[in-house]
Design a protein around this motif. Structure first.
Motif, PDB file in Angstrom:
ATOM      1  N   ASN A  30       9.839  -6.684  -6.234  1.00  0.00           N
ATOM      2  CA  ASN A  30      10.752  -5.632  -5.794  1.00  0.00           C
ATOM      3  C   ASN A  30      11.008  -4.669  -6.946  1.00  0.00           C
ATOM      4  O   ASN A  30      12.029  -4.746  -7.642  1.00  0.00           O
ATOM      5  CB  ASN A  30      12.056  -6.244  -5.289  1.00  0.00           C
ATOM      6  N   VAL A  31      10.059  -3.760  -7.168  1.00  0.00           N
ATOM      7  CA  VAL A  31      10.078  -2.886  -8.334  1.00  0.00           C
ATOM      8  C   VAL A  31       9.732  -1.457  -7.935  1.00  0.00           C
ATOM      9  O   VAL A  31       9.281  -1.194  -6.817  1.00  0.00           O
ATOM     10  CB  VAL A  31       9.062  -3.374  -9.398  1.00  0.00           C
ATOM     11  N   SER A  32       9.951  -0.558  -8.879  1.00  0.00           N
ATOM     12  CA  SER A  32       9.401   0.797  -8.808  1.00  0.00           C
ATOM     13  C   SER A  32       8.248   0.867  -9.795  1.00  0.00           C
ATOM     14  O   SER A  32       8.257   0.179 -10.821  1.00  0.00           O
ATOM     15  CB  SER A  32      10.469   1.832  -9.165  1.00  0.00           C
ATOM     16  N   ALA A  33       7.257   1.718  -9.492  1.00  0.00           N
ATOM     17  CA  ALA A  33       6.054   1.724 -10.324  1.00  0.00           C
ATOM     18  C   ALA A  33       5.492   3.126 -10.481  1.00  0.00           C
ATOM     19  O   ALA A  33       5.684   3.992  -9.616  1.00  0.00           O
ATOM     20  CB  ALA A  33       4.990   0.811  -9.713  1.00  0.00           C
ATOM     21  N   ILE A  34       4.806   3.330 -11.594  1.00  0.00           N
ATOM     22  CA  ILE A  34       4.013   4.544 -11.792  1.00  0.00           C
ATOM     23  C   ILE A  34       2.639   4.151 -12.306  1.00  0.00           C
ATOM     24  O   ILE A  34       2.481   3.176 -13.042  1.00  0.00           O
ATOM     25  CB  ILE A  34       4.662   5.539 -12.778  1.00  0.00           C
ATOM     26  N   ALA A  35       1.653   4.920 -11.885  1.00  0.00           N
ATOM     27  CA  ALA A  35       0.314   4.813 -12.458  1.00  0.00           C
ATOM     28  C   ALA A  35       0.265   5.715 -13.682  1.00  0.00           C
ATOM     29  O   ALA A  35       0.753   6.846 -13.641  1.00  0.00           O
ATOM     30  CB  ALA A  35      -0.731   5.240 -11.440  1.00  0.00           C
ATOM     31  N   THR A  36      -0.283   5.218 -14.766  1.00  0.00           N
ATOM     32  CA  THR A  36      -0.375   6.021 -15.986  1.00  0.00           C
ATOM     33  C   THR A  36      -1.826   6.418 -16.244  1.00  0.00           C
ATOM     34  O   THR A  36      -2.752   5.690 -15.875  1.00  0.00           O
ATOM     35  CB  THR A  36       0.167   5.249 -17.206  1.00  0.00           C
ATOM     36  N   PRO A  37      -2.032   7.559 -16.905  1.00  0.00           N
ATOM     37  CA  PRO A  37      -3.390   8.029 -17.187  1.00  0.00           C
ATOM     38  C   PRO A  37      -3.953   7.455 -18.482  1.00  0.00           C
ATOM     39  O   PRO A  37      -4.887   8.001 -19.061  1.00  0.00           O
ATOM     40  CB  PRO A  37      -3.198   9.542 -17.301  1.00  0.00           C
ATOM     41  N   ILE A  38      -3.357   6.360 -18.947  1.00  0.00           N
ATOM     42  CA  ILE A  38      -3.785   5.704 -20.183  1.00  0.00           C
ATOM     43  C   ILE A  38      -3.806   4.198 -19.948  1.00  0.00           C
ATOM     44  O   ILE A  38      -3.101   3.682 -19.078  1.00  0.00           O
ATOM     45  CB  ILE A  38      -2.833   6.043 -21.351  1.00  0.00           C
ATOM     46  N   ALA A  39      -4.622   3.507 -20.723  1.00  0.00           N
ATOM     47  CA  ALA A  39      -4.817   2.079 -20.518  1.00  0.00           C
ATOM     48  C   ALA A  39      -3.627   1.283 -21.060  1.00  0.00           C
ATOM     49  O   ALA A  39      -2.614   1.835 -21.492  1.00  0.00           O
ATOM     50  CB  ALA A  39      -6.123   1.617 -21.153  1.00  0.00           C
ATOM     51  N   THR A  40      -3.777  -0.053 -21.049  1.00  0.00           N
ATOM     52  CA  THR A  40      -2.648  -0.949 -21.284  1.00  0.00           C
ATOM     53  C   THR A  40      -1.946  -0.714 -22.624  1.00  0.00           C
ATOM     54  O   THR A  40      -0.718  -0.603 -22.688  1.00  0.00           O
ATOM     55  CB  THR A  40      -3.115  -2.417 -21.210  1.00  0.00           C
ATOM     56  N   GLY A  41      -2.706  -0.638 -23.714  1.00  0.00           N
ATOM     57  CA  GLY A  41      -2.106  -0.500 -25.036  1.00  0.00           C
ATOM     58  C   GLY A  41      -1.251   0.745 -25.168  1.00  0.00           C
ATOM     59  O   GLY A  41      -0.108   0.695 -25.645  1.00  0.00           O
ATOM     60  N   MET A  42      -1.782   1.877 -24.733  1.00  0.00           N
ATOM     61  CA  MET A  42      -1.021   3.122 -24.818  1.00  0.00           C
ATOM     62  C   MET A  42       0.149   3.127 -23.839  1.00  0.00           C
ATOM     63  O   MET A  42       1.190   3.733 -24.103  1.00  0.00           O
ATOM     64  CB  MET A  42      -1.939   4.316 -24.575  1.00  0.00           C
ATOM     65  N   SER A  43      -0.003   2.450 -22.700  1.00  0.00           N
ATOM     66  CA  SER A  43       1.120   2.337 -21.765  1.00  0.00           C
ATOM     67  C   SER A  43       2.256   1.523 -22.379  1.00  0.00           C
ATOM     68  O   SER A  43       3.436   1.813 -22.150  1.00  0.00           O
ATOM     69  CB  SER A  43       0.647   1.706 -20.450  1.00  0.00           C
ATOM     70  N   ILE A  44       1.904   0.494 -23.158  1.00  0.00           N
ATOM     71  CA  ILE A  44       2.924  -0.255 -23.904  1.00  0.00           C
ATOM     72  C   ILE A  44       3.649   0.681 -24.863  1.00  0.00           C
ATOM     73  O   ILE A  44       4.879   0.623 -25.006  1.00  0.00           O
ATOM     74  CB  ILE A  44       2.290  -1.440 -24.656  1.00  0.00           C
ATOM     75  N   SER A  45       2.893   1.569 -25.517  1.00  0.00           N
ATOM     76  CA  SER A  45       3.509   2.528 -26.443  1.00  0.00           C
ATOM     77  C   SER A  45       4.524   3.419 -25.735  1.00  0.00           C
ATOM     78  O   SER A  45       5.590   3.730 -26.291  1.00  0.00           O
ATOM     79  CB  SER A  45       2.432   3.402 -27.097  1.00  0.00           C
ATOM     80  N   LEU A  46       4.192   3.851 -24.510  1.00  0.00           N
ATOM     81  CA  LEU A  46       5.148   4.668 -23.757  1.00  0.00           C
ATOM     82  C   LEU A  46       6.453   3.912 -23.547  1.00  0.00           C
ATOM     83  O   LEU A  46       7.544   4.454 -23.712  1.00  0.00           O
ATOM     84  CB  LEU A  46       4.563   5.061 -22.396  1.00  0.00           C
ATOM     85  N   CYS A  47       6.342   2.642 -23.156  1.00  0.00           N
ATOM     86  CA  CYS A  47       7.533   1.823 -22.908  1.00  0.00           C
ATOM     87  C   CYS A  47       8.353   1.635 -24.177  1.00  0.00           C
ATOM     88  O   CYS A  47       9.589   1.754 -24.161  1.00  0.00           O
ATOM     89  CB  CYS A  47       7.125   0.469 -22.336  1.00  0.00           C
ATOM     90  N   LEU A  48       7.675   1.337 -25.276  1.00  0.00           N
ATOM     91  CA  LEU A  48       8.386   1.128 -26.539  1.00  0.00           C
ATOM     92  C   LEU A  48       9.057   2.419 -27.016  1.00  0.00           C
ATOM     93  O   LEU A  48      10.174   2.396 -27.542  1.00  0.00           O
ATOM     94  CB  LEU A  48       7.426   0.607 -27.603  1.00  0.00           C
ATOM     95  N   SER A  49       8.391   3.543 -26.823  1.00  0.00           N
ATOM     96  CA  SER A  49       8.986   4.829 -27.205  1.00  0.00           C
ATOM     97  C   SER A  49      10.231   5.116 -26.385  1.00  0.00           C
ATOM     98  O   SER A  49      11.229   5.643 -26.901  1.00  0.00           O
ATOM     99  CB  SER A  49       7.963   5.960 -27.017  1.00  0.00           C
ATOM    100  N   ALA A  50      10.183   4.743 -25.096  1.00  0.00           N
ATOM    101  CA  ALA A  50      11.349   4.930 -24.235  1.00  0.00           C
ATOM    102  C   ALA A  50      12.507   4.034 -24.680  1.00  0.00           C
ATOM    103  O   ALA A  50      13.676   4.452 -24.668  1.00  0.00           O
ATOM    104  CB  ALA A  50      10.988   4.652 -22.778  1.00  0.00           C
TER     105      ALA A  50
END
Length: 477
Positions: free
Chosen positions: A129-149
Motif C-alpha cells: 500500500n504505497v505511492s510510487a514513481i518510476a525514475t529515469p536512473i538505475a538503482t544506485g542513482m535512485s538511492i542517491s535521490l532518496c538520500l539527498s531528499a
C-alpha cells in the motif's frame, strides 16, 4: 475513443463493422486513460505502440504550425532518435521537479503521470500500500535521490550502512555528499552465511546520535531522538536483496529501531518486487519506520537497464524525492517501465512470479544433487532467488569457464575475498553463486548446472583447447 466520420464512403453495414473492430482495438487504450491501473491482461505491441504514438503527438515538437526558437526544441538529427525515445524527444520533468508537467511536452507529461499511476496500482495489487514513481536512473542513482531528499528534509549527515559488498550504494552515499558509518558483518553460528546483527546497527545509531548531541543528553540511548531540534542526524540504508552468503538485513527490526529513535530509514530492495518472500517482509517493515524503498526496473519488470522504482507510504516524501533530480530527464527509461507494465499485465506477472519460485526450487534440487556427487555442499542461506554451492577447486576459474561456455550470471568467490564475502577474515568456503531470477527458463537452469558440473571437473587443462575438452563443450552446447 476516436470518432471517425466515414459516413457515405462505404456501405453502412461495412462502416458499422469497421467501427466495431476499431473500437475493440482501441478499448484497452481507452481503459488505460479511464482507469489508470495496470491491466489484468497483457496489451499487444500494436496497442502499446499506438498508445505511445497518440501521446507523443501531443508534444509541441509534433505541431506542424509551431515556431520553435528556443535552445531546447527537441530537434533531432535522425529519425532513429525519435524511435529510441518513442517520440518523446522533450523528455519528462522540469528543472525543479522530476514529476512536474513540461509545457512543451503535454503528451510526455501525461505518459509519465500514467506510468506512475499504473506503477502504484501494480504495487498495490501485489500487496504494498504505497505511492510510487518510476525514475529515469538505475538503482544506485535512485538511492542517491532518496538520500539527498533525507538530507534536505531532515538534515541527515551520516548514513549508517550495514555492510553489503556492493559498490553502487556506497557510491550513492558519496554522491549525495553524506558521510558513511559501516556496520560490519559477522559469521553465522553454522559458518555458512554472513549477516549484520541488529544490535550492532542500533549501537551505531546510538553512537551517531550521541556524537551529534551537543547537549550531551545522558538519556540519549533510551529516548527517542527528536528530529525537530534541527540537529544533524543519521539515517539507515538497509539491504533487503543481495547475493548469498550475505543474508538480507532484518528490515522489520531495523524499521522498529528507526521508529524508536525517530530517524529515517531507506531500503535497497533492488529485486524485491518479483518474489512474495520479499514483499511480505516489506509489508511488515512498512508498519514501522520506512521512508522509501528502491527497486530496479530491469531486475523486476524485464526492462533494459537504466530505470528505477521508488515507493513509499508517504506520498509527500515521494514528491520531495522527485525535487532532488536536477533538470529534465530522458523519457526512455520511463517508457520502458510503462511498456513492461502494459505488455506483461498483472495476471502474467503473477504467473512469472510463480514460475520464478518453481525455477528456484529446480535450481536448488539440481545443485544439492551436484554437491552430493562432488563432496561439496549447498550453503544454508535463506534467499528466494540465489543459491551458493561450495567448490573444491578455484571458484573464480570455474566462473571463467562458465563464461567461456556462454553461461552468464554465476559468480565465483574465493574464501579470502573480503569484499565478496563481506566478512573480516577468511570465509570457510570457496563457492559459486547461481541465480533463478524472474524470467528465467527451466531449460536454462538445467543447461547451466550441467555446464557447472563440467566446470567443476578436476581436469584443470580441459579449457586449454585439448581435443577432449572441445568435444565435451560441443556436446553440451
Amino acid at each position: 475513443m476516436i470518432d471517425l466520420n466515414i459516413s457515405g464512403i462505404i456501405p453502412k453495414n461495412m462502416e458499422n463493422r469497421g467501427k466495431l473492430v476499431l473500437n475493440d482495438n482501441l478499448k484497452n487504450i481507452e481503459d488505460i486513460f479511464n482507469h489508470r491501473v495496470i491491466p489484468k491482461q497483457a496489451m499487444s505491441d500494436e496497442e502499446i505502440e499506438l498508445f505511445l504514438k497518440l501521446l507523443s503527438l501531443m508534444d509541441t515538437d509534433k505541431d506542424p504550425k509551431s515556431i520553435r526558437i528556443g535552445e531546447r526544441e527537441a530537434r533531432t538529427s535522425s529519425n532513429i532518435h525519435n524511435r529510441l525515445v518513442s517520440g518523446f524527444c522533450h523528455g519528462v520533468g522540469r528543472s525543479g521537479n522530476l514529476i512536474d508537467p513540461q509545457p512543451k511536452a503535454p503528451g510526455a507529461s501525461v505518459m509519465y503521470s500514467l506510468t506512475n499511476s499504473i506503477l502504484t496500482s501494480f504495487l498495490k495489487k501485489l500487496g504494498l500500500n504505497v505511492s510510487a514513481i518510476a525514475t529515469p536512473i538505475a538503482t544506485g542513482m535512485s538511492i542517491s535521490l532518496c538520500l539527498s531528499a533525507l538530507r534536505k528534509k531532515y538534515g541527515c549527515n551520516t548514513v549508517i550502512y550495514p555492510y553489503a559488498a556492493h559498490k553502487s550504494p556506497i557510491k550513492a552515499v558519496s554522491f549525495s555528499g553524506l558521510k558513511m558509518r559501516l556496520v560490519e558483518t559477522v559469521l553465522s553460528e553454522d559458518g555458512e552465511s554472513v549477516f549484520v546483527p541488529v544490535e550492532d546497527i542500533e549501537n551505531a545509531i546510538k553512537k551517531e546520535i550521541n556524537k551529534n548531541d551537543k547537549y550531551g543528553d545522558s538519556n540519549i540511548y533510551t529516548t527517542k531522538y527528536n528530529i525537530n531540534n534541527k540537529k544533524e542526524i543519521p539515517c539507515v540504508l538497509s539491504t533487503l536483496t543481495f547475493f548469498p552468503p550475505r543474508k538480507s538485513d532484518d528490515i522489520v527490526e531495523i524499521a522498529k529501531i528507526c521508529e524508536e529513535y525517530n530517524i529515517p530509514h531507506i531500503i535497497n530492495g533492488a529485486y524485491a518486487i518479483q518474489n512474495q518472500y520479499y514483499i511480505d517482509r516489506l509489508k511488515k517493515a512498512f508498519k514501522y519506520r520506512v521512508d522509501a524503498v528502491i527497486s530496479s526496473s530491469d531486475k523486476n519488470l524485464l526492462t533494459p537497464i537504466g530505470g528505477g522504482i521508488i515507493y513509499s507510504k508517504d506520498k509527500e516524501f515521494i514528491n520531495e524525492i522527485s525535487k532532488t533530480y536536477p533538470g529534465r530527464a530522458c523519457a526512455t527509461p520511463i517508457v520502458n517501465t510503462l511498456v513492461s507494465l502494459l505488455s506483461i499485465g498483472l495476471n502474467n506477472y503473477k504467473e512469472l512470479m510463480k514460475q520464478q519460485k518453481e525455477s528456484r526450487k529446480l535450481l536448488h534440487d539440481l545443485l544439492v544433487e551436484l554437491a552430493n556427487n562432488t563432496n561439496n555442499k549447498v550453503l544454508n542461506i535463506d534467499s528466494p532467488l540465489s543459491i551458493c554451492i561450495t567448490t573444491n577447486s578455484d571458484p573464480v576459474e570455474i566462473a571463467g569457464k562458465l563464461y567461456n561456455l556462454r553461461i552468464t550470471g554465476p559468480r565465483g568467490v574465493r574464501s579470502s575475498d573480503k569484499f565478496g564475502n563481506c566478512y573480516l577474515g577468511n570465509f570457510p568456503y570457496d563457492y559459486v553463486v547461481m541465480n533463478a531470477a524472474i524470467g528465467i527458463k527451466n531449460k536454462d537452469i538445467i543447461n547451466a548446472v550441467d555446464k557447472l558440473k563440467y566446470s567443476m571437473a578436476k581436469n584443470k587443462n580441459i579449457m586449454s583447447g585439448e581435443k577432449n575438452g572441445n568435444n565435451y563443450c560441443n556436446s553440451i552446447r
